[in-house]
Scaffold this motif. Structure first.
Motif, PDB file in Angstrom:
ATOM      1  N   GLN A   1       5.595   7.565 -11.134  1.00 37.41           N
ATOM      2  CA  GLN A   1       4.399   6.847 -11.591  1.00 37.41           C
ATOM      3  C   GLN A   1       3.173   7.744 -11.436  1.00 37.41           C
TER       4      GLN A   1
ATOM      5  N   ARG B   1       0.820  -1.211   0.000  1.00 34.64           N
ATOM      6  CA  ARG B   1       0.000   0.000   0.000  1.00 34.64           C
ATOM      7  C   ARG B   1       0.853   1.260   0.000  1.00 34.64           C
TER       8      ARG B   1
ATOM      9  N   SER C   1       4.045   1.473  -1.072  1.00 34.24           N
ATOM     10  CA  SER C   1       5.052   1.516  -2.141  1.00 34.24           C
ATOM     11  C   SER C   1       4.494   2.177  -3.394  1.00 34.24           C
ATOM     12  N   TRP C   2       5.383   2.883  -4.117  1.00 26.54           N
ATOM     13  CA  TRP C   2       4.986   3.563  -5.351  1.00 26.54           C
ATOM     14  C   TRP C   2       6.250   3.911  -6.136  1.00 26.54           C
ATOM     15  N   ASN C   3       6.263   3.575  -7.403  1.00 28.50           N
ATOM     16  CA  ASN C   3       7.434   3.872  -8.228  1.00 28.50           C
ATOM     17  C   ASN C   3       7.584   5.379  -8.433  1.00 28.50           C
TER      18      ASN C   3
ATOM     19  N   THR D   1       6.139  12.289  -6.855  1.00 30.44           N
ATOM     20  CA  THR D   1       5.462  11.106  -6.360  1.00 30.44           C
ATOM     21  C   THR D   1       6.440   9.931  -6.324  1.00 30.44           C
ATOM     22  N   ARG D   2       6.576   9.368  -5.134  1.00 33.52           N
ATOM     23  CA  ARG D   2       7.373   8.157  -4.930  1.00 33.52           C
ATOM     24  C   ARG D   2       6.966   7.545  -3.596  1.00 33.52           C
ATOM     25  N   SER D   3       7.567   6.416  -3.251  1.00 34.62           N
ATOM     26  CA  SER D   3       7.084   5.606  -2.132  1.00 34.62           C
ATOM     27  C   SER D   3       6.863   6.374  -0.833  1.00 34.62           C
TER      28      SER D   3
ATOM     29  N   ALA E   1      -1.602   7.850  -5.077  1.00 38.55           N
ATOM     30  CA  ALA E   1      -0.953   6.529  -5.087  1.00 38.55           C
ATOM     31  C   ALA E   1      -1.944   5.511  -4.526  1.00 38.55           C
ATOM     32  N   ARG E   2      -1.536   4.822  -3.440  1.00 37.17           N
ATOM     33  CA  ARG E   2      -2.463   3.898  -2.785  1.00 37.17           C
ATOM     34  C   ARG E   2      -2.721   4.290  -1.333  1.00 37.17           C
TER      35      ARG E   2
ATOM     36  N   TRP F   1      -0.751   9.250 -11.093  1.00 33.73           N
ATOM     37  CA  TRP F   1      -1.938   8.931 -10.317  1.00 33.73           C
ATOM     38  C   TRP F   1      -3.148   8.832 -11.247  1.00 33.73           C
TER      39      TRP F   1
ATOM     40  N   HIS G   1       5.038  12.167  -1.489  1.00 36.22           N
ATOM     41  CA  HIS G   1       4.111  12.625  -2.517  1.00 36.22           C
ATOM     42  C   HIS G   1       3.827  14.094  -2.232  1.00 36.22           C
TER      43      HIS G   1
END
Length: 338
Positions: free
Chosen positions: A81, A74, A76-78, A135-137, A117-118, A83, A140
């Protein structure tokens, strides 16, 4: 005759008459007579070696692992990446992507829902502009250029933030509204949890149920929207007086007395914020009024002297009396729901 010639050691030997009589009387109750002398554990019995306990332990470990993996996924985010954005057009949902560096702008009758993201969602109101910066893990960042947005985030402190020139509004795991004008001024209202407004070395915390105004240069003291006009005006007058004449002036202490006189117990956080930002004001009426609101002693001169000197431990003693704290972001679990 050796000791092994005794019937105690060799049951095949015949004992004396009395022993034989007793053996005859007890024979019907022997294991052999009841068919138990050749019993071995059945297959079913062998399987009953703590099966329920083992299953409970295994299920608990499996559930904990799934929760941990789900939590990591939840958050984690590249990097870079985009939205997802959803717009309501008539009765149909139209989706688009929101990439770093791009801008979203809503029309007079248009609102957008943006997946952060999530970790949460942003609702962008009509006639608003929002830019995605990074935006990253674990970071944001967006910038609300103008208009209104509502952010509902459930993540560790600092994962989501809103830039405002040299300042930054940091989410501490909460649900909040932000309004902003093109000149950099605006206000934030926290529905649940906490936010922090940071500029240079200056930080102001805003808890649930409080609103904080700001301009391009600085944030102001958080106030309850439901507070009395007399209290709100007194706080604004005190802030203007501090800007004009300094914290340690007689004018500022006099203005702080007016704040204390107009305060209600429900305004305790505003008083705490003022005294935290300007410890010298503890020389005046704000200190005993905050003690009254927190239902603690205001007669501890050692504590008061330490507060006036800016001692962080003395200040934290009263922060710990507040009913909730920014570090408890996970307790606002309902913010994770749509």
């Amino acid at each position: 005759m050796s000791e092994h010639d005794d019937t105690l050691w060799d049951p095949n030997l015949k004992g004396d008459a009395e022993l034989q009589r007793l053996q005859t009387l007890l024979a019907p109750y022997s294991a052999k007579s009841r068919g138990l002398d050749e019993w071995t554990p059945s297959q079913t019995s062998q399987k009953k070696q703590y099966p329920r306990f083992a299953k409970i332990i295994f299920a608990g470990l499996a559930a904990s692992l799934l929760l941990y993996v789900g939590h990591i996924y939840r958050l984690s985010w590249n990097e870079g990446q985009p939205w997802q954005v959803t717009a309501q057009a008539n009765s149909d949902n139209a989706t688009a992507i929101f990439s770093p560096g791009s801008m979203l702008e809503t029309g007079k009758q248009q609102s957008l829902t943006i997946d952060v993201a999530r970790i949460g969602q942003i609702t962008l109101s009509p006639k608003s502009k929002l830019r995605l910066i990074t935006t990253r893990s674990n970071k944001h960042r967006v910038s609300l250029e103008t208009g209104h947005m509502r952010a509902k985030i459930w993540a560790p402190p600092g994962y989501f933030g809103i830039a405002n020139g040299d300042a930054e509004l940091i989410d501490l795991g909460c649900d909040f509204d932000l309004w902003k004008k093109s000149d950099g001024s605006g206000r934030v209202y926290v529905r649940s949890g906490w936010v922090a407004y940071e500029i240079a070395e200056h930080e102001v915390l805003v808890p649930a149920g409080f609103e904080m105004k700001f301009d391009a240069q600085r944030p102001f003291t958080p106030i309850r929207p439901e507070t009395t006009p007399d209290f709100a005006n007194a706080v604004h007058t005190l802030e203007r007086t501090i800007t004009a004449s300094g914290t340690t002036s007689n004018e500022s202490l006099a203005a702080s007395a007016v704040v204390a006189e107009a305060a209600q117990d429900a305004d305790a956080f505003t008083l705490l914020s003022l005294l935290t930002q300007h410890p010298y004001l503890a020389k005046g009426a704000l200190y005993p009024r905050l003690a009254q609101a927190l239902k603690t002693s205001g007669n501890d001169e050692k504590h008061r002297t330490a507060w006036i000197a800016g001692n962080i431990h003395a200040i934290n003693d009263w922060w710990d009396l507040m009913p909730s704290h920014p570090k408890n972001w996970w307790s606002n679990w309902t913010d994770a729901l749509p």
